[in-house]
Every structure is written in C-alpha cells, then in structure tokens.
Design a protein around this motif. Sequence first.
Motif, PDB file in Angstrom:
ATOM      1  N   ILE A 180      64.978  20.984   4.344  1.00 36.12           N
ATOM      2  CA  ILE A 180      64.770  21.854   5.505  1.00 36.12           C
ATOM      3  C   ILE A 180      66.142  22.297   6.010  1.00 36.12           C
ATOM      4  CG2 ILE A 180      63.836  22.018   7.832  1.00 36.12           C
ATOM      5  CD1 ILE A 180      61.897  19.749   7.005  1.00 36.12           C
ATOM      6  N   LEU A 181      66.421  23.585   5.851  1.00 33.47           N
ATOM      7  CA  LEU A 181      67.707  24.125   6.280  1.00 33.47           C
ATOM      8  C   LEU A 181      67.550  24.808   7.637  1.00 33.47           C
ATOM      9  CD1 LEU A 181      68.891  25.706   2.914  1.00 33.47           C
ATOM     10  CD2 LEU A 181      69.670  23.571   3.948  1.00 33.47           C
ATOM     11  N   PRO A 182      68.632  24.804   8.442  1.00 31.95           N
ATOM     12  CA  PRO A 182      68.550  25.497   9.731  1.00 31.95           C
ATOM     13  C   PRO A 182      68.559  27.019   9.516  1.00 31.95           C
ATOM     14  CG  PRO A 182      70.743  24.595   9.389  1.00 31.95           C
ATOM     15  CD  PRO A 182      69.893  24.104   8.262  1.00 31.95           C
ATOM     16  N   THR A 183      67.969  27.738  10.434  1.00 29.04           N
ATOM     17  CA  THR A 183      67.938  29.206  10.354  1.00 29.04           C
ATOM     18  C   THR A 183      69.276  29.764  10.806  1.00 29.04           C
ATOM     19  OG1 THR A 183      67.074  29.398  12.590  1.00 29.04           O
ATOM     20  CG2 THR A 183      65.465  29.240  10.802  1.00 29.04           C
ATOM     21  N   ASP A 184      69.458  31.098  10.585  1.00 26.86           N
ATOM     22  CA  ASP A 184      70.706  31.741  11.002  1.00 26.86           C
ATOM     23  C   ASP A 184      70.856  31.711  12.517  1.00 26.86           C
ATOM     24  OD1 ASP A 184      71.457  32.287   8.428  1.00 26.86           O
ATOM     25  OD2 ASP A 184      70.482  34.268   8.390  1.00 26.86           O
ATOM     26  N   GLU A 185      69.774  31.793  13.230  1.00 28.42           N
ATOM     27  CA  GLU A 185      69.843  31.755  14.700  1.00 28.42           C
ATOM     28  C   GLU A 185      70.292  30.378  15.188  1.00 28.42           C
ATOM     29  OE1 GLU A 185      65.825  32.652  15.297  1.00 28.42           O
ATOM     30  OE2 GLU A 185      66.038  34.762  14.794  1.00 28.42           O
ATOM     31  N   GLU A 186      69.833  29.306  14.503  1.00 23.59           N
ATOM     32  CA  GLU A 186      70.249  27.958  14.911  1.00 23.59           C
ATOM     33  C   GLU A 186      71.712  27.703  14.588  1.00 23.59           C
ATOM     34  OE1 GLU A 186      67.595  25.367  12.843  1.00 23.59           O
ATOM     35  OE2 GLU A 186      65.922  25.704  14.221  1.00 23.59           O
TER      36      GLU A 186
END
Length: 148
Positions: free
Chosen positions: A134-140
Amino acid sequence: MAGICRLSALNTLRRSGMNFLKSQNMLCRSIATSPKKNDSTTSLVESTTEKKKPWVSYGFDEEDELDDKRKMHESFFFAVTIGMICVSYVLMYKPDLKSMGSWAQREAYLQIRYREEHGLPLIDMNVVDPAKVILPTDEELGDTEIII
C-alpha cells in the motif's frame, strides 16, 4: 566388583591366621574428677565468658560477621551459577557463526538451481506481491522529496 575383591582379601587373611572380624574387647576407663568443690564452679564461670575467635572479614561487611558470611556465600553462588554455568550453556548452544557464510552460499546455489530448473528468473522483480503493498498517494506525499 569391589565387594568381591574385599571378600577374597578377607578369605586370604583368614587362611593366614589373621582374623579381623573377631570382636575386640573395648577397655572402658573411668573418668576421675577433682575432689575440690570449687573447681566445678570456676569452670562454669569460665565457660560463660567464652573468648571469640578473631574474625577476618571477607570484605563484604566490616561490622557484622553473619552478614559478611551471608553476602559472601550469595555472591559466590551467583558468580558460579550465572557466571560459569549459564554463560557456558549459552556459548554451547549459540549458532556457529563461522560456518554460517558457507551455509548461506550453499542455500544460494540451491535456490539458483531450483529457479533454473523451473524456468524462473534468477532474481524476481517483485519479491513482495505488488497487490499487498500500500503506497501513499501523491496528495499524502505533498512536497516530500523522494530519493530512488
């Protein structure tokens, strides 16, 4: 075996005329006391004022002899039990680090042979299943610098 040796030795001594198994007469001698009555009273007075032996400290307590002995026995018990027995037990069952390198190399050769026989790549690009990561999104992430 020792009992047989003793029995044969006793038989040898019996044949030669020496018998150690005979009961020996014990001589009992009477104990004489002094005719003076004052001697018994002085011995009672002297026995109540016993002189103590000089005490040499073990270095754990300079004032109390019993506490000094107790601390000495405790410290030596723990030093021998933990220091010698437990440490030797741990050293005896620890892994052999010198041969671990050869084990790792052997295991690597086995893995390479397995992958070649089954037509798999030697090094898998996806060591971990990408669906489980599970990778963080660009916004996070925001303005966080990513170093690859």
